[in-house]
Each structure stands twice: as structure tokens, then as C-alpha cells.
Design an enzyme around this catalytic site. Sequence first.
Site, short mmCIF file in Angstrom:
data_model
loop_
_atom_site.label_atom_id
_atom_site.label_comp_id
_atom_site.label_asym_id
_atom_site.label_seq_id
_atom_site.Cartn_x
_atom_site.Cartn_y
_atom_site.Cartn_z
N ASN A 9 13.34 32.86 38.45
CA ASN A 9 11.91 32.88 38.13
C ASN A 9 11.24 31.77 38.95
O ASN A 9 11.36 30.60 38.62
CB ASN A 9 11.75 32.63 36.62
CG ASN A 9 10.30 32.44 36.21
OD1 ASN A 9 9.39 32.71 36.99
ND2 ASN A 9 10.10 31.96 34.99
N LYS A 11 8.19 31.11 39.30
CA LYS A 11 6.94 30.59 38.70
C LYS A 11 5.85 30.50 39.78
O LYS A 11 5.87 31.27 40.73
CB LYS A 11 7.19 29.26 37.99
CG LYS A 11 8.36 29.36 37.01
CD LYS A 11 8.47 28.21 36.07
CE LYS A 11 9.66 28.44 35.14
NZ LYS A 11 9.84 27.38 34.15
N HIS A 94 7.48 35.12 28.77
CA HIS A 94 7.99 33.77 29.09
C HIS A 94 7.22 32.75 28.25
O HIS A 94 6.02 32.92 28.00
CB HIS A 94 7.81 33.50 30.58
CG HIS A 94 8.50 32.24 31.01
ND1 HIS A 94 7.93 31.00 30.82
CD2 HIS A 94 9.73 32.03 31.54
CE1 HIS A 94 8.78 30.08 31.25
NE2 HIS A 94 9.88 30.67 31.70
N GLU A 96 5.91 30.06 28.95
CA GLU A 96 4.68 29.55 29.58
C GLU A 96 3.53 30.54 29.41
O GLU A 96 2.38 30.13 29.30
CB GLU A 96 4.96 29.23 31.05
CG GLU A 96 5.81 27.96 31.18
CD GLU A 96 6.72 27.93 32.39
OE1 GLU A 96 6.48 28.67 33.36
OE2 GLU A 96 7.71 27.16 32.35
N GLU A 166 15.44 31.48 25.85
CA GLU A 166 15.05 30.26 26.55
C GLU A 166 14.48 29.27 25.54
O GLU A 166 13.28 29.35 25.20
CB GLU A 166 13.98 30.58 27.60
CG GLU A 166 14.47 31.53 28.67
CD GLU A 166 13.68 31.36 29.97
OE1 GLU A 166 14.31 31.07 30.98
OE2 GLU A 166 12.45 31.47 29.95
N GLY A 172 12.60 23.33 32.12
CA GLY A 172 12.03 22.37 33.06
C GLY A 172 12.17 20.92 32.62
O GLY A 172 11.55 20.02 33.18
N SER A 212 16.85 24.78 32.18
CA SER A 212 17.59 23.73 32.88
C SER A 212 19.01 24.15 33.26
O SER A 212 19.92 23.32 33.31
CB SER A 212 17.60 22.43 32.08
OG SER A 212 16.26 21.97 31.90
P1 PGA Z 1 14.08 25.95 34.31
O1 PGA Z 1 13.17 27.18 33.84
O2 PGA Z 1 15.36 26.56 34.83
O3 PGA Z 1 13.28 25.26 35.38
O4 PGA Z 1 14.30 25.11 33.11
C1 PGA Z 1 13.70 28.32 33.26
C2 PGA Z 1 12.62 29.31 32.98
O5 PGA Z 1 11.51 28.89 32.64
O6 PGA Z 1 12.81 30.53 33.12
#
Ligand code: PGA
Length: 249
Positions: A9, A11, A94, A96, A166, A172, A212
Site C-alpha cells: 500500500n 499510500k 483502511h 486512514e 491492521e 506507521g 509496521s
Molecule cells: P505500515 O502501514 O506498514 O507503514 O505500518 C501498513 C498499512 O497502513 O497498510
Amino acid sequence: MRKQIVAGNWKMNTLLKDGMELAKAVEKMEKETRGDAVVIIAPPFTHLSKIRELIGNVKLGAQNCASEPSGAFTGEISPEMLRSTGVEYVIIGHSERRSHFHEGNDLLNRKVKLSLSTGLKPIYCCGEVLEEREAGRLFDVVREQLEVGLKGLSAADMANMVIAYEPVWAIGTGKVATPGQAQEMHGFIRGLVAEMFGQEVAQNLSVLYGGSCKPSNAAELFRQPDVDGGLIGGASLKAEDFIAIVHAI
Ligand code: PGA
């Protein structure tokens, strides 16, 4: 046997030229790997049709879609538009999108159903925030996300679904869930899907871990019996790291 999947992803990262380079590098390394896992990249919308021409082994995903098929929805991108550019997978719900854009389970259910009817494979995301985990509400939260998000789907629809767990506190942040925490929730999710759609659907469903995930922790996470791969954010922006995670599976 359910599919093992590693999805990147991206983003809101990379300009078109960098995104094209990254996609080319991932495709090249993936070809050399020749593993069994399905490898997906989900670049920004603006890159999709160009990147489609650069990949073959690697599958194309989008990061979001509209909940309506067409019409006066300025700025939105419909599932059918995504299909027309060669997209196969779409990330829906997601965290976000849920937090910054206030997308709730009912809206996400509409996106899931519309995507499925268009022939896209949704990667539906679920996961609790830290306060919910600390208050012991993690299973209730994920249950509701799945019960509402997957409402009205058939067993046949479920064959085209992927679920990503997640935990929001791990996204992140560099704070990865322990393999035990991941397995506990993945087992819960599979059990819930079995309740909703039957054992066979649950056993065939790929449930990805995200948050992460990186080359140094991927193998241990993927070794858990109910973890079928990963949804990778930060580490998907470097071809070497992303492919190292693919190797880990
Ligand atoms: P990250 O994000 O691997 O940067 O923690 C995962 C995600 O949001 O899909």
C-alpha cells in the site's frame, strides 16, 4: 489451500516517474523470485494505468474506490473505472480512510458490494485503535467491522474477498503486533467468518496482517497458522524491502 498474499500500500507517496521505477523494480525482482505468493502493489490512482503496462506477474491494486457506480460525485473514482485501467484488487476501509475521511462500516459495505459486482477483489481492512485494545474491546470492534462490512455477501462473494487485520496502533508507528497478538486476532477473524459463512469459506479466506511489517519481522508473523500474508505500507516503498517480505513468505 488458501492463497498467500503480500500487498504493498503505497499510500500518498511517489510521483509518477518514481512510482513507475518502483513498479518496474518490484516486477523484476518478483519475476526472479518465482514464488507462489500473490504479489500486489497499490499505487496512487494517478499512476495506475501507466503502471499497468509495466507489470505482469505483480498484480495491480487501488487504495480506495467510490461507493456509487457513476454520476455527480466530484473527485470520486468508481470500481468500474478502476477495472477499466486493469486493476484487480481494491483496498477498502483502511484505517486512514476510516479516521481521516470518516468512512464508517455501512459506507464500506456499499463499497465492498459494488466492487465485487464489478469484478474487483476487495482487501477489506479491520483493526482496533489502542484505547479499544486497552479497554479490552478489540474483538467487539473487529466483529462489528466485519459483520457490517461484509453484510449481504454470499459464500461465492467471499471467495473474492481478502481481509487485512491492521491494528491501528501498529500502522506507521514501528510498533508491530507480536506474532501472538496477530495470531489471536486472525484466529478470531477466521472463526467469525466461519460463523457467518461456514467453515469452508473461512478456511479458504486469506487474512493478511498489516502494521509496521518489515523484512526483519515478517517471517515470524507469516509463520502463524492464520496469518496468510501482509499488507505493507512503509516497507513497500523500497523494492528490496518489499521483495524481502515476499521472500519471508
Ligand atoms: P505500515 O502501514 O506498514 O507503514 O505500518 C501498513 C498499512 O497502513 O497498510
